[in-house]
Design a protein around this motif. Structure first.
Motif, PDB file in Angstrom:
ATOM      1  N   UNK A  65       0.818  -1.212   0.000  1.00 30.50           N
ATOM      2  CA  UNK A  65       0.000   0.000   0.000  1.00 30.50           C
ATOM      3  C   UNK A  65       0.853   1.264   0.000  1.00 30.50           C
ATOM      4  N   UNK A  66       2.077   1.175   0.540  1.00 34.31           N
ATOM      5  CA  UNK A  66       2.953   2.353   0.538  1.00 34.31           C
ATOM      6  C   UNK A  66       3.393   2.724  -0.872  1.00 34.31           C
ATOM      7  N   UNK A  67       3.197   1.824  -1.820  1.00 34.94           N
ATOM      8  CA  UNK A  67       3.555   2.097  -3.214  1.00 34.94           C
ATOM      9  C   UNK A  67       2.394   2.629  -4.040  1.00 34.94           C
ATOM     10  N   UNK A  68       1.242   2.844  -3.408  1.00 30.23           N
ATOM     11  CA  UNK A  68       0.096   3.423  -4.117  1.00 30.23           C
ATOM     12  C   UNK A  68       0.306   4.927  -4.213  1.00 30.23           C
ATOM     13  N   UNK A  69       0.308   5.428  -5.434  1.00 27.74           N
ATOM     14  CA  UNK A  69       0.452   6.870  -5.664  1.00 27.74           C
ATOM     15  C   UNK A  69      -0.836   7.394  -6.280  1.00 27.74           C
ATOM     16  N   UNK A  70      -1.408   8.417  -5.640  1.00 24.63           N
ATOM     17  CA  UNK A  70      -2.669   8.986  -6.106  1.00 24.63           C
ATOM     18  C   UNK A  70      -2.758  10.401  -5.546  1.00 24.63           C
ATOM     19  N   UNK A  71      -3.323  11.332  -6.302  1.00 25.33           N
ATOM     20  CA  UNK A  71      -3.410  12.708  -5.789  1.00 25.33           C
ATOM     21  C   UNK A  71      -4.476  12.854  -4.707  1.00 25.33           C
ATOM     22  N   UNK A  72      -4.381  13.914  -3.904  1.00 20.06           N
ATOM     23  CA  UNK A  72      -5.432  14.183  -2.922  1.00 20.06           C
ATOM     24  C   UNK A  72      -6.792  14.276  -3.627  1.00 20.06           C
ATOM     25  N   UNK A  73      -7.823  13.999  -2.863  1.00 19.16           N
ATOM     26  CA  UNK A  73      -9.188  13.931  -3.393  1.00 19.16           C
ATOM     27  C   UNK A  73     -10.039  14.985  -2.700  1.00 19.16           C
ATOM     28  N   UNK A  74     -10.959  15.568  -3.457  1.00 16.34           N
ATOM     29  CA  UNK A  74     -11.945  16.476  -2.875  1.00 16.34           C
ATOM     30  C   UNK A  74     -13.330  15.923  -3.198  1.00 16.34           C
ATOM     31  N   UNK A  75     -14.128  15.721  -2.162  1.00 14.04           N
ATOM     32  CA  UNK A  75     -15.482  15.180  -2.314  1.00 14.04           C
ATOM     33  C   UNK A  75     -16.441  15.959  -1.412  1.00 14.04           C
ATOM     34  N   UNK A  76     -17.724  15.667  -1.540  1.00 10.71           N
ATOM     35  CA  UNK A  76     -18.745  16.266  -0.686  1.00 10.71           C
ATOM     36  C   UNK A  76     -19.794  15.204  -0.373  1.00 10.71           C
ATOM     37  N   UNK A  77     -20.476  15.375   0.753  1.00  8.07           N
ATOM     38  CA  UNK A  77     -21.600  14.492   1.072  1.00  8.07           C
ATOM     39  C   UNK A  77     -22.702  14.713   0.045  1.00  8.07           C
ATOM     40  N   UNK A  78     -23.411  13.631  -0.283  1.00 10.29           N
ATOM     41  CA  UNK A  78     -24.431  13.719  -1.324  1.00 10.29           C
ATOM     42  C   UNK A  78     -25.546  12.695  -1.080  1.00 10.29           C
ATOM     43  N   UNK A  79     -26.522  13.060  -0.242  1.00 14.68           N
ATOM     44  CA  UNK A  79     -27.687  12.217  -0.026  1.00 14.68           C
ATOM     45  C   UNK A  79     -27.425  11.024   0.861  1.00 14.68           C
ATOM     46  N   UNK A  80     -28.464  10.231   1.048  1.00 16.69           N
ATOM     47  CA  UNK A  80     -28.387   9.023   1.865  1.00 16.69           C
ATOM     48  C   UNK A  80     -29.011   7.869   1.084  1.00 16.69           C
ATOM     49  N   UNK A  81     -28.741   6.665   1.543  1.00 16.81           N
ATOM     50  CA  UNK A  81     -29.319   5.486   0.913  1.00 16.81           C
ATOM     51  C   UNK A  81     -29.248   4.317   1.864  1.00 16.81           C
ATOM     52  N   UNK A  82     -29.619   3.155   1.353  1.00 16.40           N
ATOM     53  CA  UNK A  82     -29.545   1.954   2.174  1.00 16.40           C
ATOM     54  C   UNK A  82     -29.106   0.775   1.329  1.00 16.40           C
ATOM     55  N   UNK A 121     -26.543   4.613   4.772  1.00 15.95           N
ATOM     56  CA  UNK A 121     -25.274   5.246   4.439  1.00 15.95           C
ATOM     57  C   UNK A 121     -25.471   6.659   3.908  1.00 15.95           C
ATOM     58  N   UNK A 122     -24.388   7.430   3.979  1.00 12.25           N
ATOM     59  CA  UNK A 122     -24.319   8.762   3.364  1.00 12.25           C
ATOM     60  C   UNK A 122     -23.504   8.624   2.085  1.00 12.25           C
ATOM     61  N   UNK A 158     -33.492  12.976   4.992  1.00 11.71           N
ATOM     62  CA  UNK A 158     -32.091  13.307   4.729  1.00 11.71           C
ATOM     63  C   UNK A 158     -31.681  13.133   3.262  1.00 11.71           C
ATOM     64  N   UNK A 159     -32.667  13.023   2.379  1.00 12.24           N
ATOM     65  CA  UNK A 159     -32.371  12.828   0.950  1.00 12.24           C
ATOM     66  C   UNK A 159     -31.494  13.949   0.400  1.00 12.24           C
ATOM     67  N   UNK A 160     -31.665  15.157   0.919  1.00 13.01           N
ATOM     68  CA  UNK A 160     -30.900  16.301   0.436  1.00 13.01           C
ATOM     69  C   UNK A 160     -29.578  16.524   1.157  1.00 13.01           C
ATOM     70  N   UNK A 161     -29.102  15.532   1.901  1.00 16.97           N
ATOM     71  CA  UNK A 161     -27.838  15.692   2.630  1.00 16.97           C
ATOM     72  C   UNK A 161     -26.751  16.193   1.686  1.00 16.97           C
ATOM     73  N   UNK A 162     -26.065  17.240   2.115  1.00 18.81           N
ATOM     74  CA  UNK A 162     -24.971  17.814   1.321  1.00 18.81           C
ATOM     75  C   UNK A 162     -23.980  18.459   2.275  1.00 18.81           C
ATOM     76  N   UNK A 163     -22.798  18.713   1.770  1.00 11.41           N
ATOM     77  CA  UNK A 163     -21.781  19.402   2.555  1.00 11.41           C
ATOM     78  C   UNK A 163     -20.927  20.214   1.596  1.00 11.41           C
ATOM     79  N   UNK A 164     -20.168  21.160   2.135  1.00 14.32           N
ATOM     80  CA  UNK A 164     -19.149  21.790   1.300  1.00 14.32           C
ATOM     81  C   UNK A 164     -18.117  20.720   0.914  1.00 14.32           C
ATOM     82  N   UNK A 165     -17.405  20.922  -0.170  1.00 13.32           N
ATOM     83  CA  UNK A 165     -16.346  19.967  -0.522  1.00 13.32           C
ATOM     84  C   UNK A 165     -15.308  19.888   0.596  1.00 13.32           C
ATOM     85  N   UNK A 166     -14.772  18.690   0.797  1.00 14.87           N
ATOM     86  CA  UNK A 166     -13.722  18.500   1.793  1.00 14.87           C
ATOM     87  C   UNK A 166     -12.604  17.659   1.193  1.00 14.87           C
TER      88      UNK A 166
END
Length: 178
Positions: free
Chosen positions: A58-75, A86-87, A141-149
């Motif tokens: 796993x120390x050899x995995x190279x990937x850039x930082x990620x930016x995501x946001x919360x987006x709704x809920x489901x099951x 889940x969110x 909570x269908x409209x769950x959202x957040x600022x990008x993080x």
């Protein structure tokens, strides 16, 4: 034996937002702050030498930082009954790309490839057959959202099953860098 998985921890304000919406489903086992994560790849039980090999791979995995946001809920359902709430997260592409890189690193160590489709999410609650209806929670909570993080590292976790559910301990940290 070590029960392992690879995941990401959302930042504290996002975890606080998720903790604030938990409740309202009878019999649901709500996750606590220490359990909130985004699974990249479940590994399962392995012996110590294999765990050490996986940690190195796993120390050899190279990937850039990620930016995501919360987006709704489901099951998730099992045999027509909800077994987890889940969110959701958006966008999926960067998380799916990191999932593929992690999976490839683990396959090179001899693990079988992940056979399930990858849906990035944060588990909020686990439920058994006696849990109540989830419709109201999902509607509310269908409209769950957040600022990008930002997510700038991923973790190798050890999972210990107990009477109150699983507890997770981060045993290795891997930076994401471009």
């Amino acid at each position: 034996m070590h029960r392992l998985f690879v995941g990401l921890r959302p930042p504290r304000p996002i975890r606080a937002q998720l903790l604030g919406l938990m409740g309202g489903v009878t019999g649901a086992r709500w996750q606590d702050d220490a359990q909130l994560h985004i699974t990249l790849r479940f590994i399962g039980e392995v012996e110590r030498p294999i765990a050490e090999d996986l940690a190195i791979a796993l120390s050899n995995v190279h990937y850039p930082p990620i930016e995501v946001a919360l987006d709704g809920v489901g099951q998730f359902d099992s045999r027509g009954r909800p077994n987890a709430l889940w969110a959701g997260l958006r966008p999926h592409d960067a998380l799916a790309g990191l999932h593929r890189k992690v999976d490839q690193a683990l396959v090179r160590c001899g693990l079988p490839p992940e056979g399930r489709a990858y849906l990035p999410h944060i588990t909020l609650a686990r439920m058994n057959a006696s849990a109540g209806a989830t419709d109201r929670f999902l509607e509310t909570h269908a409209g769950l959202a957040s600022p990008p993080f930002a997510l700038d590292h991923f973790l190798l976790f050890e999972s210990t099953l107990g009477r109150e559910g699983a507890s997770y301990e981060a045993i290795e940290r891997y930076p994401l860098r471009g």
